[in-house]
Design an enzyme around this catalytic site. Structure first.
Site, PDB file in Angstrom:
ATOM      1  N   GLY A  37       0.805  -1.211   0.000  1.00  0.00           N
ATOM      2  CA  GLY A  37       0.000   0.000   0.000  1.00  0.00           C
ATOM      3  C   GLY A  37       0.839   1.263   0.000  1.00  0.00           C
ATOM      4  O   GLY A  37       1.810   1.401  -0.754  1.00  0.00           O
ATOM      5  N   CYS A  38       0.458   2.202   0.855  1.00  0.00           N
ATOM      6  CA  CYS A  38       1.122   3.503   0.896  1.00  0.00           C
ATOM      7  C   CYS A  38       2.563   3.415   1.386  1.00  0.00           C
ATOM      8  O   CYS A  38       3.356   4.333   1.135  1.00  0.00           O
ATOM      9  CB  CYS A  38       0.335   4.451   1.786  1.00  0.00           C
ATOM     10  SG  CYS A  38      -1.341   4.789   1.200  1.00  0.00           S
ATOM     11  N   ALA A  39       2.922   2.350   2.080  1.00  0.00           N
ATOM     12  CA  ALA A  39       4.299   2.190   2.555  1.00  0.00           C
ATOM     13  C   ALA A  39       5.251   1.780   1.446  1.00  0.00           C
ATOM     14  O   ALA A  39       6.475   1.826   1.609  1.00  0.00           O
ATOM     15  CB  ALA A  39       4.356   1.154   3.681  1.00  0.00           C
ATOM     16  N   ALA A  40       4.708   1.378   0.301  1.00  0.00           N
ATOM     17  CA  ALA A  40       5.528   0.754  -0.731  1.00  0.00           C
ATOM     18  C   ALA A  40       6.495   1.718  -1.401  1.00  0.00           C
ATOM     19  O   ALA A  40       7.520   1.292  -1.935  1.00  0.00           O
ATOM     20  CB  ALA A  40       4.631   0.101  -1.782  1.00  0.00           C
ATOM     21  N   PHE A  92       4.301   4.994   5.246  1.00  0.00           N
ATOM     22  CA  PHE A  92       3.490   4.272   6.226  1.00  0.00           C
ATOM     23  C   PHE A  92       2.333   3.586   5.503  1.00  0.00           C
ATOM     24  O   PHE A  92       1.717   4.165   4.604  1.00  0.00           O
ATOM     25  CB  PHE A  92       2.926   5.233   7.276  1.00  0.00           C
ATOM     26  CG  PHE A  92       3.950   6.157   7.871  1.00  0.00           C
ATOM     27  CD1 PHE A  92       5.074   5.658   8.509  1.00  0.00           C
ATOM     28  CD2 PHE A  92       3.800   7.535   7.770  1.00  0.00           C
ATOM     29  CE1 PHE A  92       6.030   6.516   9.056  1.00  0.00           C
ATOM     30  CE2 PHE A  92       4.739   8.399   8.312  1.00  0.00           C
ATOM     31  CZ  PHE A  92       5.858   7.885   8.951  1.00  0.00           C
TER      32      PHE A  92
END
Length: 360
Positions: free
Chosen positions: A137-140, A333
């Protein structure tokens, strides 16, 4: 020492404003028992504009997962190459110079990965390694930087191209009416980002150290339910408070390099929402202006998932960066709850590495 070069970011041509989003929520969900709460939450995101890969009237229709995923693939193939070429130009490289492509996306699915199509169509060597990242997700975005750093550490003369393609609007589910879903419909935007990590040479962020941290027993706080209609985003109301758990991980990683996380020259972090940035100010004891690049991304483009850190980083480049060798932090994150953390120093030249200069 590997260097993260200036990123290239592209956003689609269709734009929706906060006012239009609020009007749509009132129109589509007039009878929702928690409409007032949802409207207040959307208004408080700070998001003024978002970009969409198709007109809003098409976005609001759900033709089925097959059609949506085909749209994802077509739009990715149409839009990703231009951003990739700009990132390569920023790094003064060509496709033949790239040893690995990291392709990041959580908003569509392809197999083989988009990396195979890029190698076949853009002149990358057949030996180019492929690393798709689909489930962070956004942590990637942060994970991609860290894996590129690891690769260039193992192969010091290697170059890695990172590509993030996030069409969050293609995940709109008209039947998901929980308040968290209504908030998400007013928060997420679409974008493509690309950046090169050079094993040798280059100007930008010299990558020094990286790490990950997962908050135990939070794996269902951000998740997808995979159904016949596609990916259904699920968001727990406890997510905005997770910086209390993740900020100590940022501090601990910095301390491994004898850096004070409260006294760095730059902070490029994922802007999932305004509270994340507000809480980081408190927990890291840094002034709000230190997150101005991330906040500008949130305001102008919304939460663009893995591309956020590259959009914020691009604004940092545009602003002239920092003093040579000044230390900073990049962090993404996302689901898990996971933090992907990078430490680096700003490099204005291709001179040999210097120790970090004190800040403050």
């Amino acid at each position: 020492m590997a260097t993260l070069c200036r990123p290239a970011v592209a956003v689609p041509e269709y734009v929706i404003t906060r006012e239009q989003t609020l009007d749509l929520a009132r129109e589509l969900h007039a009878d929702h028992p928690q409409l007032k709460l949802a409207l207040r939450l959307i208004a408080n995101t700070g998001v003024q504009t978002r970009h969409l890969v198709q007109p809003i009237e098409d976005t609001l229709r759900h033709p089925g997962f097959t059609v949506r995923n085909a749209r994802y693939e077509a739009e990715a193939k149409n839009r990703v190459p231009e951003a990739a070429l700009r990132a390569l130009a920023h790094a003064e490289l060509t496709p033949r110079d790239i040893d690995m492509i990291i392709y990041v996306s959580c908003t569509g699915f392809m197999m083989p990965s988009m990396t195979a199509w890029l190698i076949n169509t853009m002149g990358f060597r057949p030996e180019t390694r492929q690393l798709p990242i689909a489930q962070l997700g956004c942590a990637a975005g942060g994970a991609a930087i860290n894996r590129a750093h690891d690769f260039c550490t193992a192969y010091p003369r290697a170059n890695v191209l990172i590509l993030c393609c996030e069409f969050c609007s293609l995940l709109y589910q008209p039947t998901d009416l929980a308040v968290g879903n209504l908030l998400s419909n007013g928060l997420f935007g679409d974008a493509i980002a690309a950046a090169v990590v050079r094993g040798r040479g280059g100007k930008g962020v010299r990558l020094d150290h990286n790490g990950s941290h997962l908050v135990p027993d939070t794996e269902d706080w951000i998740s997808y339910a995979v159904r016949d209609t596609g990916f259904h985003f699920q968001l727990d109301k406890r997510v905005p408070g997770t910086m209390a758990d993740l900020a100590p991980a940022l501090r601990a990683l910095a301390e491994l390099r004898d850096w004070n996380v409260s006294d760095l020259a730059f902070y490029i972090v994922h802007a999932g929402g305004p509270r994340i940035l507000d809480d980081l100010c408190t927990h890291l004891n840094v002034p709000p202006e230190m997150f101005r690049y991330s906040r500008a991304t949130l305001t102008e483009r919304g939460n663009i998932a893995s591309a956020v850190v590259f959009d914020a980083l691009g604004r940092f480049f545009d602003d002239g960066g920092a003093d040579h060798a000044a230390p900073g932090l990049i962090a993404g994150f996302g689901p898990g709850i996971t933090a992907e953390i990078t430490l680096g120093t700003w490099s204005r030249t291709e001179e040999p590495d210097r120790p970090p200069v004190p800040v403050g």
